[in-house]
Design a protein around this motif. Structure first.
Motif, mmCIF file in Angstrom:
data_model
loop_
_atom_site.group_PDB
_atom_site.id
_atom_site.type_symbol
_atom_site.label_atom_id
_atom_site.label_comp_id
_atom_site.label_asym_id
_atom_site.label_seq_id
_atom_site.Cartn_x
_atom_site.Cartn_y
_atom_site.Cartn_z
ATOM 1 N N ARG A 88 0.870 -1.191 0.000
ATOM 2 C CA ARG A 88 0.000 0.000 0.000
ATOM 3 C C ARG A 88 0.905 1.239 0.000
ATOM 4 O O ARG A 88 1.862 1.290 0.767
ATOM 5 N N ASN A 155 -11.392 4.669 10.853
ATOM 6 C CA ASN A 155 -11.104 3.994 12.121
ATOM 7 C C ASN A 155 -9.642 4.223 12.456
ATOM 8 O O ASN A 155 -8.746 3.755 11.744
ATOM 9 N N ALA A 156 -9.411 4.986 13.520
ATOM 10 C CA ALA A 156 -8.057 5.223 14.015
ATOM 11 C C ALA A 156 -8.027 4.723 15.456
ATOM 12 O O ALA A 156 -7.669 5.438 16.388
ATOM 13 N N THR A 166 -5.067 5.772 17.977
ATOM 14 C CA THR A 166 -4.497 7.126 17.945
ATOM 15 C C THR A 166 -5.613 8.139 18.252
ATOM 16 O O THR A 166 -5.737 8.604 19.376
HETATM 17 O O1 MRU Z 1 -7.512 2.498 4.140
HETATM 18 P P1 MRU Z 1 -7.290 2.372 5.625
HETATM 19 O O2 MRU Z 1 -8.434 1.751 6.347
HETATM 20 O O3 MRU Z 1 -5.964 1.695 5.921
HETATM 21 O O4 MRU Z 1 -7.162 3.865 6.115
HETATM 22 C C1 MRU Z 1 -7.010 4.127 7.469
HETATM 23 C C2 MRU Z 1 -6.974 5.562 7.811
HETATM 24 O O5 MRU Z 1 -7.068 6.425 6.962
HETATM 25 C C3 MRU Z 1 -6.714 5.916 9.251
HETATM 26 O O6 MRU Z 1 -7.390 7.081 9.603
HETATM 27 C C4 MRU Z 1 -5.215 6.123 9.467
HETATM 28 O O7 MRU Z 1 -4.487 5.056 8.924
HETATM 29 C C5 MRU Z 1 -4.866 6.277 10.881
HETATM 30 S S1 MRU Z 1 -5.022 4.779 11.775
HETATM 31 C C6 MRU Z 1 -4.472 5.021 13.349
#
Ligand code: MRU
Length: 342
Positions: A88, A155-156, A166
């Motif tokens: 990614r 989701n953080a 976070t």
């Molecule tokens: O595509 P994702 O689900 O990996 O994207 C996640 C996010 O954008 C989150 O807000 C970010 O990674 C922070 S996670 C602590």
């Protein structure tokens, strides 16, 4: 109690986040290539969790190499690093982990010792992440007042990290300080991390959470029902511009209009001093099927043109403060992030 990711000695176990909230299913991966696929396929997601998964996958890959020769070990490790680098592109934590492990490989002289060292480091990255999140939570809790409703996007939380979270870590820390906090979770189209994951983990903790669709945010801000916004980040450029889940930028513009403080909570491993501005951040484009289908049901006509950028960039000017484990950068537009690297 659930976990996001666990090292099992000869395999890596992960909660399959694609199946939440309907199913709590764990997969055990004994092959490092499958760990890389799990990152790309979003079995595990969220910037810090991606970094941890890569660390464990790399350690697993090292263990699987059948050689005592340092040159051939290094060559094979380079191929493993390349594999994980291609999973990614946006979350810098992935590259932070890979660079950390590259340094270990570069400094070693013995294959067996290196394999042990990489495994030890992968476990340390997981443990450090949880500690970092708790410190970050404490640093950020002072911005949240008793009685606040805090909006978050994507989701953080524990699911996106080694544990605690976070942005959700800041909320958890404020609640642990005795403050009464309500959370508005934006559903986060198209992948629905807010609807599926944030609500799931907050409900498990007994935290007062209300699900709203992304396009309701402005309405609730205008009505005065949201006092603070806290989100995570995937990469923060040197000037403070912040890439996070698609939709974050729109929330930041609305927050500015309504004078609502807008906070980013992220570990120092998400700060990228080598990327000058948000313009330089690579934004991942994901499959258009994520937009055309919701949970397997087609919602758009066949053949329609669709775009699916997974992240957007919030300019530093829209960010009230960046909360990290090393301290808080207030007004990042004025200062950027470099003070945390001096
Ligand atoms: O595509 P994702 O689900 O990996 O994207 C996640 C996010 O954008 C989150 O807000 C970010 O990674 C922070 S996670 C602590």
């Amino acid at each position: 109690m659930y976990y996001t990711i666990k090292w099992e000695g000869d395999s890596v176990s992960m909660l399959d986040q694609r199946l939440l909230p309907a199913e709590e299913t764990y997969h055990s991966y004994a092959n490092y290539r499958h760990v890389a696929e799990a990152i790309t396929d979003m079995v595990i997601r969220g910037a810090p969790a991606i970094g941890i998964a890569a660390a464990m996958g790399i350690a697993l890959g090292a263990k699987s190499l059948d050689t005592d020769n340092m040159d051939s070990f290094r060559e094979s490790m380079n191929a493993i690093f390349d594999l994980f680098s291609a999973t990614r592109p946006t979350a810098v934590n992935l590259f932070w982990t890979i660079n950390r492990m590259k340094k270990i490989v570069a400094s070693g002289t013995d294959v067996t010792a290196l394999k042990e060292q990489l495994e030890k480091d992968a476990l340390a990255i997981l443990e450090e992440d949880i500690t970092v999140n708790k410190t970050m939570g404490k640093n950020g809790a002072r911005f949240i007042n008793d009685g606040d409703t805090v909006m978050t996007h994507c989701n953080a939380g524990a699911l996106a990290t080694g544990g605690y979270g976070t942005a959700l870590g800041v909320i958890r820390a404020a609640i642990e300080e005795g403050k009464k906090i309500k959370v508005f979770a934006c559903e986060t189209r198209p992948y629905l991390q807010g609807a599926r994951l944030t609500t799931w983990e907050l409900l498990k903790d007994g935290i007062d959470v209300t699900l709203i669709t992304d396009n309701m945010a402005g309405h609730f801000m205008k009505k005065g029902l949201i006092q603070k916004i806290v989100v995570g980040a995937d990469r923060i450029a040197a000037n403070g511009d912040t890439a996070n889940k698609i939709g974050t930028y729109s929330h930041s513009v609305l927050a500015k209009e309504h004078n609502i403080p807008f906070y980013i909570a992220a570990p120092v491993s998400t700060l990228d001093p080598d990327t000058a501005t948000g313009e330089d951040i690579v934004i991942e484009e994901r499959s258009i099927d994520e937009v055309a289908y919701i949970q397997g049901v087609q919602i758009a006509p066949e053949g329609v043109s669709i775009k699916n950028p997974a992240f957007d960039v919030t300019p530093a000017a829209n960010i009230t403060a960046i909360i990290t484990e090393k301290g808080v950068i207030e007004n990042p537009k004025e200062k950027g992030i470099m003070e945390l690297f001096r």
